[in-house]
Design an enzyme around this catalytic site. Structure first.
Site, short mmCIF file in Angstrom:
data_model
loop_
_atom_site.label_atom_id
_atom_site.label_comp_id
_atom_site.label_asym_id
_atom_site.label_seq_id
_atom_site.Cartn_x
_atom_site.Cartn_y
_atom_site.Cartn_z
N ARG A 72 0.85 -1.19 0.00
CA ARG A 72 0.00 0.00 0.00
C ARG A 72 0.89 1.24 0.00
O ARG A 72 1.76 1.39 0.87
CB ARG A 72 -0.90 -0.01 1.24
CG ARG A 72 -1.68 1.25 1.41
CD ARG A 72 -2.52 1.29 2.68
NE ARG A 72 -3.10 2.61 2.80
CZ ARG A 72 -3.06 3.36 3.88
NH1 ARG A 72 -2.52 2.92 5.00
NH2 ARG A 72 -3.58 4.56 3.87
N HIS A 116 -2.78 11.06 0.95
CA HIS A 116 -2.26 10.85 2.30
C HIS A 116 -1.61 12.17 2.77
O HIS A 116 -0.40 12.27 2.91
CB HIS A 116 -1.26 9.69 2.30
CG HIS A 116 -0.96 9.10 3.65
ND1 HIS A 116 -1.04 7.75 3.92
CD2 HIS A 116 -0.54 9.66 4.81
CE1 HIS A 116 -0.70 7.51 5.18
NE2 HIS A 116 -0.38 8.66 5.74
N GLU A 162 -6.93 8.45 6.74
CA GLU A 162 -7.19 9.06 8.05
C GLU A 162 -7.62 10.53 7.98
O GLU A 162 -6.97 11.41 8.57
CB GLU A 162 -5.95 8.95 8.95
CG GLU A 162 -5.63 7.54 9.36
CD GLU A 162 -4.50 7.46 10.39
OE1 GLU A 162 -3.93 8.52 10.74
OE2 GLU A 162 -4.19 6.36 10.85
N ASN A 289 -7.01 1.81 10.30
CA ASN A 289 -5.65 1.88 10.84
C ASN A 289 -5.79 1.74 12.35
O ASN A 289 -6.42 2.58 13.01
CB ASN A 289 -5.01 3.23 10.51
CG ASN A 289 -4.82 3.42 9.01
OD1 ASN A 289 -5.04 2.50 8.22
ND2 ASN A 289 -4.41 4.61 8.62
N TYR A 291 -3.67 1.23 15.94
CA TYR A 291 -2.39 1.20 16.67
C TYR A 291 -2.60 0.92 18.15
O TYR A 291 -1.83 0.21 18.76
CB TYR A 291 -1.65 2.53 16.51
CG TYR A 291 -1.08 2.73 15.13
CD1 TYR A 291 0.21 2.29 14.82
CD2 TYR A 291 -1.83 3.33 14.11
CE1 TYR A 291 0.74 2.46 13.55
CE2 TYR A 291 -1.30 3.50 12.84
CZ TYR A 291 -0.02 3.06 12.56
OH TYR A 291 0.50 3.22 11.30
N GLU A 344 -3.28 -0.22 8.27
CA GLU A 344 -2.08 0.10 9.05
C GLU A 344 -2.17 -0.53 10.42
O GLU A 344 -3.23 -0.49 11.06
CB GLU A 344 -1.92 1.62 9.25
CG GLU A 344 -1.46 2.37 8.04
CD GLU A 344 -1.29 3.86 8.29
OE1 GLU A 344 -0.96 4.27 9.43
OE2 GLU A 344 -1.50 4.63 7.32
C1 BG6 Z 1 -0.90 7.03 10.92
C2 BG6 Z 1 -0.53 7.64 9.59
O1 BG6 Z 1 -1.66 7.97 11.60
O2 BG6 Z 1 0.09 6.74 11.82
C3 BG6 Z 1 0.92 7.43 9.19
O3 BG6 Z 1 -1.38 7.20 8.58
C4 BG6 Z 1 1.82 7.63 10.41
O4 BG6 Z 1 1.23 8.29 8.13
C5 BG6 Z 1 1.45 6.56 11.43
O5 BG6 Z 1 3.17 7.60 10.14
C6 BG6 Z 1 2.30 6.59 12.66
O6 BG6 Z 1 2.26 7.82 13.30
P1 BG6 Z 1 3.55 8.44 13.97
O7 BG6 Z 1 3.13 9.80 14.42
O8 BG6 Z 1 3.91 7.57 15.08
O9 BG6 Z 1 4.57 8.45 12.89
#
Ligand code: BG6
Length: 439
Positions: A72, A116, A162, A289, A291, A344
């Site tokens: 991607r 993006h 996002e 995405n 995290y 992501e």
């Molecule tokens: C996401 C984005 O929010 O998180 C990416 O789509 C970004 O572009 C990734 O790099 C991680 O965020 P960071 O602030 O830890 O680099």
């Protein structure tokens, strides 16, 4: 997972390409913002970044070696349309066509994000970019140029990455361009991303372009103690449903409209409702995405987000919570009934290169636990079509410069040759994909 499951990795143009003034490319808001002293961590910018622009062969060969099934990446709007509209830069188109060709030859499915975050500076200067509804026509025109140019190669399109994050960072928290702190601007700019997405999806279907189209949002599920359930509910409605509902149901949640109240002045949320409704039907998949999750408590303003006291954190303080991925996938599946692509998921840390090796055990643990959770979710019947780890190589972090690393491949940014080094996670991920191929 199914045989055709898309195991891959993700990136974005500004964070990897470099070559910011080459071959006819115009300036984006990020080129200007990051080259203005004081705006980014240690004044880092994407002028050179990973130099991916000049290293397609080398990096795609590494992806092939890792057995990736998909990659991607995003398109740079100003590489394709240097002024944001009209005049097309043939060299920009040729560049993305050769990337797609290389990927296809390597057996890797290109997954293309149209936007993006790197808006043409020209459109920002002319009418305030995402603050004006004029952006919609320009965006749709740009998207169509992309569809025309890459339709022979691309089966998966993602309209915007996002929109919930870049509008918050740019219009509410003043850490991204255009550095504003204004709730009304935040809500307005987001609404324009919704209309632009809906119009793009509609056009894609109208012209019968091949492949599938989705869009990607960040999802950070809320957790709380039972006494804070109403705070958690408010967080859910105003910070998650508010962003997902208009794209996947075609309307904003009413309760959240009341919450935002006067901040919605001048924003006509109903004007394009017909378009929003039909695009919500037409859109093929949800890109998500994930995290981390967040801990919600109640506060005077209704809710407050704090760090979960009982969960481990990365060295950057991000909560590690694989269960939050299950919560995310379940919530999206139950509410929107669309296939889901995890566009992501990854671990950002400070990796150390020793003797040409990087032992990134924390990243491996993070990825393993999240992938196991995804597989568990899949077994419950949630239609998950792909998983893109963020990221393939180390790259520029918008807020943390080159220090925070996410890649399976290390890049030594102190060496002007930008050498690539496979991390332990690279070999681990490769084995995981190979095992999947055998099943
Ligand atoms: C996401 C984005 O929010 O998180 C990416 O789509 C970004 O572009 C990734 O790099 C991680 O965020 P960071 O602030 O830890 O680099």
């Amino acid at each position: 997972m199914k045989q055709e499951f898309l195991w891959g990795a993700a990136s974005s143009a500004y964070q990897i390409e470099g070559a910011y003034l080459e071959d006819g490319k115009g300036l984006s808001i990020w080129d200007v913002f990051a080259n203005t002293p004081g705006n980014t961590k240690d004044n880092t910018n994407g002028n050179i970044a990973c130099d991916f622009y000049h290293r397609l062969e080398e990096d795609v060969a590494l992806m092939k070696e890792c057995h990736l099934k998909c990659y991607r990446f995003s398109l740079s709007w100003t590489r394709i349309l240097p002024n944001g509209r009209k005049e097309v830069n043939k060299q920009g188109i040729a560049y993305y066509q050769s990337l797609c060709k290389l990927l296809k030859e390597a057996g890797i499915e290109p997954i293309v994000t149209i936007y993006h975050w790197d808006l043409p500076q020209n459109l920002e200067d002319e009418y305030g970019g995402w603050l004006s509804e004029k952006i919609v026509d320009d965006f749709v025109h740009y998207a169509q140029v992309c569809f025309e140019a890459l339709q022979d190669y691309v089966n998966y399109w993602i309209v915007i990455n996002e929109p919930n994050i870049f509008t918050e960072h740019g219009y509410l928290r003043a850490v991204h361009p255009p550095k504003m702190k204004d709730m009304n601007a935040y809500l307005k700019s987001y609404h324009h991303t919704v209309i632009a997405t809906a119009a793009t999806v509609h056009l894609f279907k109208l012209y019968n372009y091949p492949g599938k189209i989705g869009t990607s949002l960040a999802y950070m599920p809320g957790k709380s103690m039972p006494q804070y359930d109403s705070a958690k509910n408010l967080y859910q409605i105003t910070q998650l449903d508010w962003f997902f509902d208009p794209l996947f149901l075609g309307e904003y949640p009413k309760e959240a409209m009341e919450y935002y109240g006067q901040h919605l002045k001048d924003i006509d949320l109903y004007k394009h409702q017909q378009l929003m409704k039909s695009a919500a039907q037409e859109i093929d998949f949800i890109g998500v995405n994930y995290y981390q999750s967040t801990w919600v408590i109640s506060a005077e303003s209704g809710f407050e987000l704090i760090s979960n006291p009982s969960l481990p954190k990365t060295s950057y303080g991000w909560t590690i919570d694989p269960d939050g991925l299950m919560q995310t996938l379940t919530a999206l599946h139950e509410k929107y009934h669309k296939p889901i692509m995890i566009t992501e998921n990854g671990y950002g840390g400070k990796d150390i290169l020793i003797n040409h090796m990087v032992h990134d055990d924390e990243r491996i643990d993070y990825l393993r636990e999240h992938i196991e959770m995804m597989e568990k979710a899949y077994k419950t019947g949630i239609d998950i079509i792909g998983y893109c780890c963020w990221s393939f190589t180390d790259l520029l972090s918008w807020l943390n410069g080159y220090e925070k690393r996410y890649g399976l491949v290390y890049i030594d940014f102190n060496d002007s040759a930008l050498p690539r080094v496979r991390k332990d996670s690279f070999f681990w991920y490769k084995q995981l994909i190979i095992q999947g191929e055998k099943q």
